[in-house]
Motif scaffolding. Structure first.
Motif, mmCIF file in Angstrom:
data_model
loop_
_atom_site.group_PDB
_atom_site.id
_atom_site.type_symbol
_atom_site.label_atom_id
_atom_site.label_comp_id
_atom_site.label_asym_id
_atom_site.label_seq_id
_atom_site.Cartn_x
_atom_site.Cartn_y
_atom_site.Cartn_z
ATOM 1 N N CYS A 30 6.679 -4.973 6.088
ATOM 2 C CA CYS A 30 5.594 -4.838 7.069
ATOM 3 C C CYS A 30 6.121 -4.935 8.499
ATOM 4 O O CYS A 30 5.575 -4.349 9.424
ATOM 5 N N CYS B 129 4.427 -4.649 12.182
ATOM 6 C CA CYS B 129 2.979 -4.417 12.071
ATOM 7 C C CYS B 129 2.243 -5.725 12.318
ATOM 8 O O CYS B 129 1.228 -5.740 13.005
ATOM 9 N N HIS C 249 0.811 -1.220 0.000
ATOM 10 C CA HIS C 249 0.000 0.000 0.000
ATOM 11 C C HIS C 249 0.843 1.268 0.000
ATOM 12 O O HIS C 249 0.311 2.371 -0.038
HETATM 13 S S1 SF4 Z 1 0.796 -6.288 7.369
HETATM 14 FE FE1 SF4 Z 1 0.644 -4.243 8.232
HETATM 15 S S2 SF4 Z 1 2.074 -2.988 7.092
HETATM 16 FE FE2 SF4 Z 1 1.756 -4.857 5.917
HETATM 17 S S3 SF4 Z 1 0.145 -4.304 4.472
HETATM 18 FE FE3 SF4 Z 1 -0.852 -5.312 6.216
HETATM 19 S S4 SF4 Z 1 -1.388 -3.657 7.592
HETATM 20 FE FE4 SF4 Z 1 0.092 -2.827 6.128
#
Ligand code: SF4
Lengths: 467, 198
Positions: free
Chosen positions: A408, A411, A112
């Motif tokens: 990521c 997260c 994203h």
């Molecule tokens: S794991 Fe976390 S950082 Fe990775 S795309 Fe999903 S929400 Fe975003």
């Protein structure tokens, strides 16, 4: 009825319905599909077992991010299961002719983050990915949302999914934000008011002065978190800020195509008098720097407040007690001054250049607190390069912080970046669920400014005191 | 992936009266590393079910032998959080075919229907009645009747109707999935695609 006032959401949705099924979902066309290593392998297996191919490979984009390491990315990935998933993404992409930005690729990063920064995300599009924070792309006036693996298989094989049309909600925030109040605080504030299920069944449009005056990075932060109040997604009408952000990006339309696209994008707004199923309006002056104290993103409040008592919150007392117990907190305690063990700045919520600028604004000239382990993780290689170019890296290094490589990371803690059991982390990510950042980890969600203030003081600190 | 047809399910149920059960609890992220859809049931509710050293936590309901069955009954806002279909796979793989709650998160609900789990949304009052009935007798059976869209507590005879769209109902009852449907309309999709500006 053709000149009836309609919403931004209706305009984009209706333009993508291939077929309406009576007493059923719409067959919904998808312009852009992002895939990553975790939620796609089973979808590709499904294609194989049905003996069907990928219908429009040029509409799908692969990037590795969920379980990639954030140090030594040039070395082979140690964990065999992660390595296996990364390999599967690479092999599947090659097999079906899908663009693949794997580990080490100059444009690799969190899905994203890389979509928008490379001009793949555009206004008026429909965008899906097997990750619920796909809602991020709504910042451009796109309809973007997370899907499950069965749906990934549908998009690969037919470029469509089956979706009942959600209801419409508008959230207005008017006025001017105070000092030290960032887009992350705005979204945590909204979620705390609506609760984690408050927008379930809805698609949200954000409107009002605060979003008009917000940067694209900030809008992405807000739309990103829409899912945390249950909404399928959130969107903001594109405007000059949006167009300026997109113009010149690698895959953005150019020349004549740009002019044509721009003319279309300018029609993408909610008409005067259009009706929403639900509408909320908040005053920007009411919003403080926010922090969460519990185990869902709705359990947040102004940083200077005491933890509420169970009779002040919605839902059952047993669930509330369980949550505070997990966090090791008690009713009526102040959040300020609570000791912190970890700080994580990064993720698709707050892993863009503006977030690192904010973090650096507090860290500059100060030192990382000794009791804090900090993970500073850019959202992409492009962000990483910007951090270096703008001199932010020097500020971080002087203050005792290390910059890691994009992904990521903490997260969702699928790689080695796990917060140990019982430890407290101020995190700029999006979820504070039990165990989200590692088994037993205790997460306090906050903005990059609050994270920076905690990182240099070692305790929960109001960033306004350091600005 | 093919799944068993769903018509009428009569079974005891496992109660989980916790609100906001999120997908990170249903299946923690560290178990998402498989490239095949196998064995997820073992890690269903992993961190609630097992201690750090993999010994079972005796007070968690899945470790309590008096509760079993093909129906999972959860508190309000079940399945919030991530889009990971693995959460639904874990529930299916463990042996559940139906989840009952007073409210479901959107993506979880969609994922469940896509893989052959029926999410049954009941009123808060009826949910309480189900919990009470199971508390009174762990062998109390529920009947979930998809054709009639009705759920009944057999021990008390109380019932409530539930919603499901006609298309999904038809799919579940016949074991069809969306991909079959979409494959059959590819020409229509192709025509649509040529008109797209992107
Ligand atoms: S794991 Fe976390 S950082 Fe990775 S795309 Fe999903 S929400 Fe975003």
């Amino acid at each position: 009825m053709s000149n009836q006032a309609s919403t931004l959401f209706d305009k984009v949705w209706d333009a993508h319905v291939v077929r309406k099924i009576e007493d059923g979902p719409d067959v919904f066309f998808i312009d852009r599909h992002f895939i990553h290593e975790v939620t796609s392998p089973v979808a590709f297996l499904g294609l194989e077992s049905r003996n069907i191919g990928v219908m429009y490979p040029e509409r799908t984009f692969a990037t590795a991010d969920h379980n990639t390491p954030t140090i030594n990315q040039h070395l082979p990935v140690q964990d065999p299961l992660s390595a296996n998933q990364l390999k599967a993404l690479e092999t599947n992409s090659a097999k079906y002719g899908i663009s693949h930005w794997g580990l080490g690729h100059a444009r690799n990063g969190i899905v994203h983050v890389v979509g928008p920064e490379n001009g793949i995300t555009l206004p008026g599009m429909t965008i899906v990915c097997g990750d619920s924070h796909t809602s991020t792309h709504g910042a451009f006036g796109a309809i973007a949302f997370g899907i499950g693996t069965s749906e990934v298989e549908m998009v690969l094989s037919s470029q469509c999914i089956m979706q009942p049309k959600p209801k419409k909600m508008r959230v207005n925030v008017n006025g001017t934000l105070g000092k030290g109040v960032t887009p992350k605080d705005v979204t945590l504030y909204i979620i705390s008011k609506l609760t984690t299920a408050g927008a379930t069944g809805y698609f949200v449009e954000y409107a009002g002065d605060v979003f008009r005056n917000m940067s694209m990075e900030g809008r992405m932060t807000v739309c990103n978190m829409s899912i945390e109040m249950g909404a399928r997604g959130g969107m903001i009408a594109p405007d000059e800020t949006t167009f300026a952000y997109i113009n010149g990006r690698e895959q953005a339309p150019k020349g004549e195509k740009w002019d044509k696209a721009l003319a279309y994008w300018k029609t993408l707004k909610t008409d005067e008098g259009a009706v929403f199923d639900k509408e909320y309006t908040f005053d920007a002056a009411e919003i403080e720097p926010m922090i969460t104290y519990g185990t869902n993103p709705g359990m947040g409040q102004g940083i200077s407040r005491a933890i509420p008592t169970s009779d002040q919150v919605e839902g059952g007392k047993a669930t509330y007690d369980k949550s505070l117990n997990y966090m090791g907190f008690h009713e009526n305690e102040s959040m300020l001054g609570k000791k912190i063990d970890y700080v994580f700045i990064g993720s698709c919520t707050n892993g863009r250049i503006e977030d690192f600028r904010a973090f650096a604004s507090i860290v500059k000239g100060r030192k990382k607190a000794d009791n804090v382990t900090a993970w500073v993780v850019p959202g992409s290689h492009i962000v990483e390069a910007q951090i270096k170019e703008e001199g932010i890296l020097d500020i971080l290094t002087d203050a005792g912080f290390e910059l890691r490589q994009p992904g990521c990371s903490a997260c969702l803690a699928m790689n080695d970046d796990k917060i140990p059991a019982g430890k407290y982390a101020v995190s700029t990510s999006n979820r504070n669920f039990e165990g989200r950042q590692g088994p037993g980890a205790r997460t306090l969600l906050a903005s990059p400014l609050v994270a920076a203030a905690a990182a240099v003081t070692g305790v929960v600190t109001d960033p306004r005191e350091l600005l | 992936m093919a799944y068993d047809k769903f018509t009428i399910l009569r079974s005891t149920a496992v109660p989980l009266p916790i609100e906001n059960v999120d997908t990170d609890q249903i299946i923690p992220a560290r178990f998402l590393k498989a490239t095949k859809r196998e064995g997820f049931g073992d890690n269903l509710f992993r961190d609630w079910r097992y201690n750090g050293d993999d010994t079972p936590k005796q007070d968690f309901v899945l470790n309590n032998p008096i509760y079993s069955g093909k129906i999972l009954v959860g508190g309000h806002n079940f399945g919030s959080g991530s889009s990971r279909e693995h959460a639904a796979w874990a529930i299916y793989d463990y042996g559940f075919r139906c989840v009952v709650s007073s409210f479901f998160a959107d993506i979880f609900k969609g994922n469940s229907l896509n893989i052959g789990i029926l999410p049954v949304q009941v009123s808060a009052a009826f949910l309480d009645k189900i919990f009470l009935a199971i508390e009174a007798d762990p062998n109390a059976e529920l009947e979930v009747n998809l054709p009639d869209q009705k759920i009944t507590i057999l021990s008390t005879g109380e019932s409530e109707s539930f919603d499901i769209n006609g298309y999904k109902k038809h799919n579940l009852m016949n074991g069809f999935d969306d991909i079959d449907y979409l494959q059959a309309m590819k020409n229509e999709i192709r025509e649509f695609e040529t008109e797209r500006i992107y």
